[in-house]
Design a protein around this motif. Structure first.
Motif, PDB file in Angstrom:
ATOM      1  N   GLY A  74       0.722  36.250  24.642  1.00  0.00           N
ATOM      2  CA  GLY A  74       1.803  35.648  23.882  1.00  0.00           C
ATOM      3  C   GLY A  74       2.788  36.646  23.322  1.00  0.00           C
ATOM      4  O   GLY A  74       2.764  37.815  23.714  1.00  0.00           O
ATOM      5  N   LEU A  99       3.615  32.654  22.979  1.00  0.00           N
ATOM      6  CA  LEU A  99       4.025  31.596  23.913  1.00  0.00           C
ATOM      7  C   LEU A  99       4.952  30.619  23.190  1.00  0.00           C
ATOM      8  O   LEU A  99       4.647  30.180  22.072  1.00  0.00           O
ATOM      9  CB  LEU A  99       2.796  30.860  24.455  1.00  0.00           C
ATOM     10  N   THR A 137       6.841  32.510  27.966  1.00  0.00           N
ATOM     11  CA  THR A 137       6.625  33.546  26.960  1.00  0.00           C
ATOM     12  C   THR A 137       7.909  33.832  26.205  1.00  0.00           C
ATOM     13  O   THR A 137       8.993  33.381  26.598  1.00  0.00           O
ATOM     14  CB  THR A 137       6.116  34.842  27.625  1.00  0.00           C
TER      15      THR A 137
END
Length: 744
Positions: free
Chosen positions: A219, A221, A237
């Motif tokens: 992440g 994310l 991302t």
């Protein structure tokens, strides 16, 4: 050529091409998706929309009250209702598998609606969500996961039992996650829901009694979507990469840098002009491969250009597809795009059909959404002209197979062309398939199919069409043939009779005679006699009375032919006889006052004129009763004030009507002395009392009334003499005497 338009619509993502085709031009009006919360049901289901209250929006001639509206997938309104729910701001809404709309508000209330925007039920996520407002939710087929301001997560596994609310494990959050996704219970071995939270640089997997860290380092994310069966998770991302991983985040399947062109970034400010230039260049390019390259470049650039008109590429692709088709060597029309625009597609279609390139013209018309009827009609007419060796039956089938392409096409027009081309049988067969009677029937008449036209006109029930056929046949057929044709069709017959009654009496009489309707002919003759009477010359002994009388006599003879019209026959006979007498009276008296008067008026007029012999003749001819005769003569003599003749008439014999008419005639004329000649002869004391009272003789009226021994009658007769005290006292004395006698 097909590849050009298709290629322009597809976009490359990693190693796969995707496209978003336009299925419908939405039918709704003034629905801006950016101003509304939207929920689209799966499998082509309905769309729910409600104005987003988190945004400040301008209202365009609409109520400030929010409405929940439900549309079909093509944007046709199904239902709507005013949003009255008091649960605060709407957090999310979605459709269940059975098309129930679920709406969740910030106080944790769950509202259920059907597709008619009718509220079905309400339930709650519990007191924790009421105390700490819901801030986000994620739906799946028949359930939902929500997170509140205290970072607590709750799930409703099945909306069929919305009171079953499951609180998931505490995951120790200090701020809201970047994103949420759900793996549905049906795709997990445990049968429980699993929630994925994008937190920091990793993902938290949260269940009812367990929290796990997954994918550390992938992440942060920004967005997660779980595949249908929960096997994969696609995510975006923070740095613009697309990651597709297994749902346990142990395996990266695809990693793709979406933000794939530095050159594109460097020209972002001039990107709209670059895309426009590629589109224009493709339009002017004759080489198909170059067209494809330029359009692909424009399509790619368009994805990063929010202000470009997205339909420009599609429009150019459409034009190029048409141009490439007609530029083909077999067609040989090398138009430039500028020439095509000036020529217009309609004229290009006309050029193609004139060159007998009907198939290409039809496909282009269909592709551009133009009316295909022009092409099909031209093809059909060309086929008829060029197919003389083919039998009518075979050619009919060929034509019908193509004509059915266009709904509403005029079969009658094709049939008319067949008739002009000398194929009348084919025309007759074609016209049978024409659905519009207004087109079908005139054509049937033009090809000589009058009987068929009449049948179809009457079956349609359109009176205008029936009259059209009737007038056509009326001019072409002999009368007896025409009569026989319409007699078999009740509607046609009735309409003909209605018209002819007003305009064609002689023709209508011929029709009735041909069908044996003698009584109807008689009624027509009788009507004509009355029409003749309206002629201002039919007076003062005019010879026009002669024809009138003859018409009535003809009617009388026709009525006499049928037993059912004995009354009409007798009436016509007496009418003619009366007219003859009245005509003779007008000739002898030189006064136009007799014709068309009644028998009674004729007798009365004769007496008034002093022609008692003529009056007696009318009485005798028409068998006037003695009572009627006396009434007429009494009032006629009073009219001319011949009181001597009246008195003499009263003494000829005892009048069959009594003496009351004599009294009334004299009284009405104001002749009190003449009335006194007849009042004593009245047999009924009441009539006598009334007669004396009318001429103001109180004592005589009282004496006559006393003979009836009716005190009430005496009281009634007193009223006319209320101004005369002595006369009134007479009635009081007699009434008191009668009352005393009654009491004794």
């Amino acid at each position: 050529m097909a590849g050009v338009a298709v290629a322009a619509e597809w976009q490359l993502l990693y190693n796969r091409y995707y496209r978003k085709p336009e299925l419908y031009q939405m039918q709704w009006k003034n629905v801006d998706l950016t101003r509304n919360k939207i929920a689209c049901a799966p499998f082509g289901g309905p769309i729910a929309a409600i104005r987003d209250d988190t945004k400040i929006v301008q209202l365009y001639a609409e109520s400030a009250q929010r409405k929940l509206r439900i549309y079909t997938s093509s944007g046709i309104l199904i239902s709507e209702s005013i949003w009255k729910n008091p649960g605060g701001r709407l957090i999310g809404m979605s459709w269940t598998d059975d098309l129930t709309l679920i709406c969740i508000t910030q106080d944790g209330t769950i509202y259920s609606y059907n597709i008619h925007a009718e509220l079905l039920s309400t339930s709650s996520l519990g007191k924790e969500c009421f105390a700490n407002s819901v801030v986000d939710c994620v739906f799946w087929g028949n359930g939902v996961v929500c997170i509140n301001e205290a970072f607590e997560i709750f799930a409703v596994p099945d909306f069929k039992t919305p009171t079953t609310v499951v609180k998931l494990a505490d995951c120790g959050l200090e701020e809201l996650p970047h994103c949420m996704a759900v793996i549905e219970p049906q795709y997990r071995n445990s049968g429980d829901v699993e929630v994925l939270l994008g937190v920091g640089d990793h993902v938290l997997s949260v269940e009812e009694d367990e929290v796990q860290e997954l994918g550390v380092g992938v992440g942060p994310l920004q967005k997660m979507v779980v595949s249908r069966k929960g096997e994969f998770v696609a995510s975006i991302t923070h740095d613009g990469r697309l990651l597709v991983m297994s749902s346990d985040f142990s395996n990266v399947i695809i990693e793709y840098a979406c933000e794939a062109d530095e050159n594109l970034r460097s020209i972002r400010s001039s990107l709209p002009e670059a895309v426009e230039a590629c589109v224009d260049a493709a339009g002017y390019e004759f080489d198909i491969s170059q067209q494809r390259t330029l359009l692909r470049a424009a399509s790619y650039g368009q994805a990063f250009c929010s202000h470009f008109q997205h339909d420009r590429i599609q429009e150019t692709s459409k034009m190029l597809r048409v141009l490439n088709a007609v530029r083909h060597a077999e067609i040989g029309i090398p138009l430039s795009i500028q020439q095509y625009k000036l020529l217009t597609p309609t004229i290009l279609i006309n050029r193609l059909i004139n060159a007998h390139k009907h198939l290409l013209a039809l496909r282009i018309s269909e592709y551009l959404g133009l009316n295909q009827e022009v092409v099909v009609m031209h093809w059909a007419c060309t086929k008829i002209t060029a197919s003389l060796p083919i039998s009518d039956a075979n050619l009919l089938q060929i034509l019908l197979d193509k004509l059915k392409i266009c709904k509403g096409i005029s079969y009658a027009a094709v049939a008319a062309h067949a008739d002009k081309s000398g194929r009348r049988k084919l025309a007759a067969m074609l016209v049978e398939d024409e659905p519009h009677s207004s087109k079908q029937i005139p054509l049937l008449l033009s090809i000589g199919e009058e009987d068929n036209a009449l049948m179809k006109a009457t079956d349609s029930g359109d009176t205008d069409l029936v009259y059209l056929v009737l007038f056509h046949m009326w001019q072409k057929k002999l009368p007896l043939e025409f009569f026989g044709t319409i007699q078999a069709r009740p509607l046609a017959r009735d309409l003909f009779v209605i018209y002819a009654r007003f305009y064609k009496h002689e023709f209508l009489k011929d029709f009735f005679l041909s069908t044996g309707q003698l009584q109807d002919v008689a009624f027509l003759l009788w009507k004509e006699s009355w029409e003749l009477a309206k002629n201002p010359m039919a007076s003062k002994g005019s010879p026009l009375h002669g024809p009138r009388i003859k018409l009535i006599e003809k009617a009388q003879n026709l009525f006499a032919e049928t037993k059912e019209h004995t009354f009409e026959s007798k009436a016509a006979e007496e009418h003619a006889k009366l007219l003859r007498i009245q005509h003779d009276l007008e000739v002898t008296t030189k006064q136009a006052i007799f014709v068309d008067s009644s028998i009674s008026d004729t007798i009365r007029t004769c007496i008034v004129l002093g022609n008692h012999r003529a009056a007696m003749k009318v009485k005798t001819e028409f068998k006037v009763s003695e009572k009627r005769w006396y009434w007429l003569k009494v009032f006629a003599l009073a009219t001319i004030r011949d009181w001597e003749a009246l008195e003499k008439f009263s003494k000829e014999k005892r009048p069959p009507i009594g003496y009351r008419p004599f009294v009334e005639a004299c009284t009405d004329a104001g002749e009190k002395a003449e009335a006194l000649k007849y009042i004593p002869k009245l047999a009924d004391p009441r009539e006598k009392a009334e007669a004396y009272a009318r001429i103001g003789m109180a004592k005589e009226a009282a004496d006559a009334a006393s003979q009836t021994k009716d005190s009430e009658l005496l009281g009634r007769f007193k009223l006319p003499f209320s101004q005369n005290a002595s006369a009134a006292s007479i009635f009081d004395t007699l009434r008191d005497r009668l009352s005393f006698q009654g009491n004794s």
